[in-house]
Design a protein around this motif. Structure first.
Motif, PDB file in Angstrom:
ATOM      1  N   GLU A   1       4.734   6.700  -5.343  1.00 28.05           N
ATOM      2  CA  GLU A   1       5.349   6.329  -4.076  1.00 28.05           C
ATOM      3  C   GLU A   1       6.815   5.957  -4.271  1.00 28.05           C
ATOM      4  O   GLU A   1       7.694   6.393  -3.512  1.00 28.05           O
ATOM      5  CB  GLU A   1       4.577   5.155  -3.456  1.00 28.05           C
ATOM      6  CG  GLU A   1       5.044   4.761  -2.080  1.00 28.05           C
ATOM      7  CD  GLU A   1       4.509   5.659  -0.973  1.00 28.05           C
ATOM      8  OE1 GLU A   1       4.593   5.265   0.203  1.00 28.05           O
ATOM      9  OE2 GLU A   1       4.004   6.766  -1.284  1.00 28.05           O
TER      10      GLU A   1
ATOM     11  N   SER B   1       3.153   1.698  -6.356  1.00 28.67           N
ATOM     12  CA  SER B   1       2.744   2.969  -6.942  1.00 28.67           C
ATOM     13  C   SER B   1       3.982   3.705  -7.454  1.00 28.67           C
ATOM     14  O   SER B   1       4.966   3.865  -6.727  1.00 28.67           O
ATOM     15  CB  SER B   1       2.037   3.813  -5.882  1.00 28.67           C
ATOM     16  OG  SER B   1       2.134   5.190  -6.170  1.00 28.67           O
TER      17      SER B   1
ATOM     18  N   ASN C   1      -5.727   5.158 -11.024  1.00 31.41           N
ATOM     19  CA  ASN C   1      -6.529   3.956 -10.827  1.00 31.41           C
ATOM     20  C   ASN C   1      -5.995   2.846 -11.719  1.00 31.41           C
ATOM     21  O   ASN C   1      -5.696   3.073 -12.900  1.00 31.41           O
ATOM     22  CB  ASN C   1      -7.994   4.223 -11.170  1.00 31.41           C
ATOM     23  CG  ASN C   1      -8.676   5.108 -10.152  1.00 31.41           C
ATOM     24  OD1 ASN C   1      -8.073   5.519  -9.157  1.00 31.41           O
ATOM     25  ND2 ASN C   1      -9.942   5.423 -10.382  1.00 31.41           N
TER      26      ASN C   1
ATOM     27  N   LEU D   1      -6.828  -0.912  -7.721  1.00 32.86           N
ATOM     28  CA  LEU D   1      -5.939  -0.041  -6.955  1.00 32.86           C
ATOM     29  C   LEU D   1      -6.346   1.405  -7.191  1.00 32.86           C
ATOM     30  O   LEU D   1      -6.573   1.811  -8.338  1.00 32.86           O
ATOM     31  CB  LEU D   1      -4.490  -0.205  -7.426  1.00 32.86           C
ATOM     32  CG  LEU D   1      -3.630  -1.339  -6.917  1.00 32.86           C
ATOM     33  CD1 LEU D   1      -2.222  -1.171  -7.451  1.00 32.86           C
ATOM     34  CD2 LEU D   1      -3.616  -1.393  -5.408  1.00 32.86           C
ATOM     35  N   GLU D   2      -6.405   2.187  -6.105  1.00 29.23           N
ATOM     36  CA  GLU D   2      -6.745   3.596  -6.231  1.00 29.23           C
ATOM     37  C   GLU D   2      -5.794   4.438  -5.391  1.00 29.23           C
ATOM     38  O   GLU D   2      -5.442   4.054  -4.267  1.00 29.23           O
ATOM     39  CB  GLU D   2      -8.177   3.855  -5.750  1.00 29.23           C
ATOM     40  CG  GLU D   2      -9.237   3.186  -6.565  1.00 29.23           C
ATOM     41  CD  GLU D   2     -10.627   3.468  -6.022  1.00 29.23           C
ATOM     42  OE1 GLU D   2     -11.257   4.450  -6.473  1.00 29.23           O
ATOM     43  OE2 GLU D   2     -11.069   2.718  -5.134  1.00 29.23           O
ATOM     44  N   PRO D   3      -5.377   5.587  -5.901  1.00 32.78           N
ATOM     45  CA  PRO D   3      -4.547   6.483  -5.095  1.00 32.78           C
ATOM     46  C   PRO D   3      -5.291   6.928  -3.844  1.00 32.78           C
ATOM     47  O   PRO D   3      -6.491   7.213  -3.882  1.00 32.78           O
ATOM     48  CB  PRO D   3      -4.290   7.666  -6.038  1.00 32.78           C
ATOM     49  CG  PRO D   3      -4.538   7.134  -7.409  1.00 32.78           C
ATOM     50  CD  PRO D   3      -5.610   6.109  -7.267  1.00 32.78           C
TER      51      PRO D   3
ATOM     52  N   HIS E   1       0.528   6.674  -1.448  1.00 30.03           N
ATOM     53  CA  HIS E   1      -0.243   5.606  -0.796  1.00 30.03           C
ATOM     54  C   HIS E   1      -1.417   5.198  -1.688  1.00 30.03           C
ATOM     55  O   HIS E   1      -2.045   6.022  -2.339  1.00 30.03           O
ATOM     56  CB  HIS E   1      -0.751   6.122   0.552  1.00 30.03           C
ATOM     57  CG  HIS E   1      -1.256   5.063   1.474  1.00 30.03           C
ATOM     58  ND1 HIS E   1      -2.389   4.318   1.211  1.00 30.03           N
ATOM     59  CD2 HIS E   1      -0.805   4.634   2.680  1.00 30.03           C
ATOM     60  CE1 HIS E   1      -2.604   3.476   2.207  1.00 30.03           C
ATOM     61  NE2 HIS E   1      -1.657   3.648   3.117  1.00 30.03           N
ATOM     62  N   VAL E   2      -1.725   3.894  -1.712  1.00 29.28           N
ATOM     63  CA  VAL E   2      -2.847   3.379  -2.491  1.00 29.28           C
ATOM     64  C   VAL E   2      -3.703   2.459  -1.621  1.00 29.28           C
ATOM     65  O   VAL E   2      -3.264   1.952  -0.582  1.00 29.28           O
ATOM     66  CB  VAL E   2      -2.379   2.607  -3.744  1.00 29.28           C
ATOM     67  CG1 VAL E   2      -1.659   3.526  -4.712  1.00 29.28           C
ATOM     68  CG2 VAL E   2      -1.501   1.414  -3.365  1.00 29.28           C
ATOM     69  N   THR E   3      -4.934   2.221  -2.068  1.00 28.26           N
ATOM     70  CA  THR E   3      -5.803   1.207  -1.481  1.00 28.26           C
ATOM     71  C   THR E   3      -6.072   0.135  -2.521  1.00 28.26           C
ATOM     72  O   THR E   3      -5.952   0.367  -3.735  1.00 28.26           O
ATOM     73  CB  THR E   3      -7.143   1.798  -1.026  1.00 28.26           C
ATOM     74  OG1 THR E   3      -7.815   2.395  -2.150  1.00 28.26           O
ATOM     75  CG2 THR E   3      -6.942   2.840   0.053  1.00 28.26           C
TER      76      THR E   3
ATOM     77  N   SER F   1      -8.603  11.358   2.069  1.00 28.09           N
ATOM     78  CA  SER F   1      -8.549   9.933   1.746  1.00 28.09           C
ATOM     79  C   SER F   1      -9.282   9.105   2.791  1.00 28.09           C
ATOM     80  O   SER F   1      -9.993   8.144   2.472  1.00 28.09           O
ATOM     81  CB  SER F   1      -7.088   9.467   1.635  1.00 28.09           C
ATOM     82  OG  SER F   1      -6.450  10.038   0.505  1.00 28.09           O
TER      83      SER F   1
ATOM     84  N   THR G   1       0.820  -1.208   0.000  1.00 29.92           N
ATOM     85  CA  THR G   1       0.000   0.000   0.000  1.00 29.92           C
ATOM     86  C   THR G   1       0.854   1.258   0.000  1.00 29.92           C
ATOM     87  O   THR G   1       0.438   2.304  -0.520  1.00 29.92           O
ATOM     88  CB  THR G   1      -0.947   0.027   1.213  1.00 29.92           C
ATOM     89  OG1 THR G   1      -0.175  -0.050   2.428  1.00 29.92           O
ATOM     90  CG2 THR G   1      -1.947  -1.119   1.162  1.00 29.92           C
ATOM     91  N   HIS G   2       2.037   1.168   0.597  1.00 31.66           N
ATOM     92  CA  HIS G   2       3.004   2.255   0.575  1.00 31.66           C
ATOM     93  C   HIS G   2       4.349   1.647   0.986  1.00 31.66           C
ATOM     94  O   HIS G   2       4.445   0.434   1.230  1.00 31.66           O
ATOM     95  CB  HIS G   2       2.587   3.416   1.481  1.00 31.66           C
ATOM     96  CG  HIS G   2       2.457   3.087   2.926  1.00 31.66           C
ATOM     97  ND1 HIS G   2       1.524   2.194   3.422  1.00 31.66           N
ATOM     98  CD2 HIS G   2       3.134   3.536   4.037  1.00 31.66           C
ATOM     99  CE1 HIS G   2       1.629   2.102   4.724  1.00 31.66           C
ATOM    100  NE2 HIS G   2       2.608   2.906   5.130  1.00 31.66           N
TER     101      HIS G   2
END
Length: 273
Positions: free
Chosen positions: A133, A130, A168, A177-179, A187-189, A231, A100-101
């Motif tokens: 990132e 990312s 995305n 995956l989304e910023p 960071h992403v989710t 976020s 995620t990061h």
């Protein structure tokens, strides 16, 4: 693995000790040590098996690594791979690793020490980073994050196993995956949607369950405060609207929950399945 026990007043600049008494009935024993008034944080990975893929989300601290001055993380010898095996997975079974990061406590098991060299722990996996990132840490990482970037991220690049994502990014059917900038710039989710079931893997958008009740609270580690709040709100609203499971990286047991709206904030339904 038990995470660092930060004093709540250190972890959260907005901490007010009267808040402990409002929530004491559920904070103890899993989320706050009342004697020291410290936040009890966990460190764990998530494993998904979905559409024929086995995906590992965030890889914790790692073994054999120089992590001073964090003594509890320095040269750790944890049974991470043994626990993975107990869950039914060998390193070769992992098809994808998603970070995620790139903070030190989310990349450690990307690599392991073999013959004096750092090599990918999961040799058959694509490692998803990312690009924002990666470029931020490449240019700016310092101290422990510089060391972990060098021993747990760069070897993945050198072995040709990294896949950089922008914006995305669809990892596969039902996997997005989304910023989610704020804690770190890139960071992403990861959102998983399967029929009526939805989950979102949120890394460090929230460090502690109190942030569900107080979503305007940032931790001391959020590098972009306004973006972190945005976020966090987006993720919590998504969980309310989709009845999605919130899957953070540092919550104590049972580790994940669903979210209800409570005025301008939110409340927790712990997931016990």
């Amino acid at each position: 693995m038990a995470g660092p026990a930060f004093r709540l007043s250190t972890l959260f600049p907005d901490w007010d000790e009267t808040i402990f008494h409002v929530h004491e009935d559920w904070l103890v024993p899993h989320y706050v040590n009342p004697e020291k008034m410290t936040a009890l944080l966990n460190m764990h990975s998530w494993i998904l098996q979905f559409n024929g893929q086995t995906i590992l989300v965030d890889t914790c601290i790692g073994n054999d690594k120089d992590r001073m001055p964090a003594e509890k993380w320095h040269q750790v010898q944890s049974p991470y791979l043994e626990r993975l095996a107990q869950a039914g997975f060998e390193p070769e079974d992992i098809d994808m690793v998603m970070c995620t990061h790139l903070h030190v406590d989310h990349v450690g098991w990307n690599t392991r020490l073999l013959g004096g060299r750092w090599v990918p722990t999961f040799p058959n996996a694509k490692y998803i980073f990312s690009r924002t990132e990666f470029e931020h840490f490449q240019a700016n990482a310092a101290d422990m994050d510089r060391i972990s970037f060098d021993d747990s991220v760069l070897p993945i690049i050198e072995h040709g196993l990294a896949e950089m994502t922008d914006g995305n990014h669809v990892l596969g059917e039902g996997l997005l995956l989304e910023p989610a900038p704020g804690h770190t710039p890139g960071h992403v989710t990861l959102t998983l949607e399967a029929g009526n079931h939805t989950a979102i893997f949120t890394g460090d958008i929230l460090h502690h369950p109190l942030q569900i009740h107080y979503p305007h609270w940032n931790s001391r580690f959020c590098s972009l405060p306004d973006e972190a709040r945005t976020s966090r709100r987006r993720v919590l609203e998504y969980c309310v609207e989709r009845d999605a499971l919130l899957m953070p990286a540092h919550f104590g047991p049972p580790h994940c929950c669903k979210i209800d709206r409570a005025g301008e904030a939110y409340s927790i339904r712990w997931y016990q399945n």
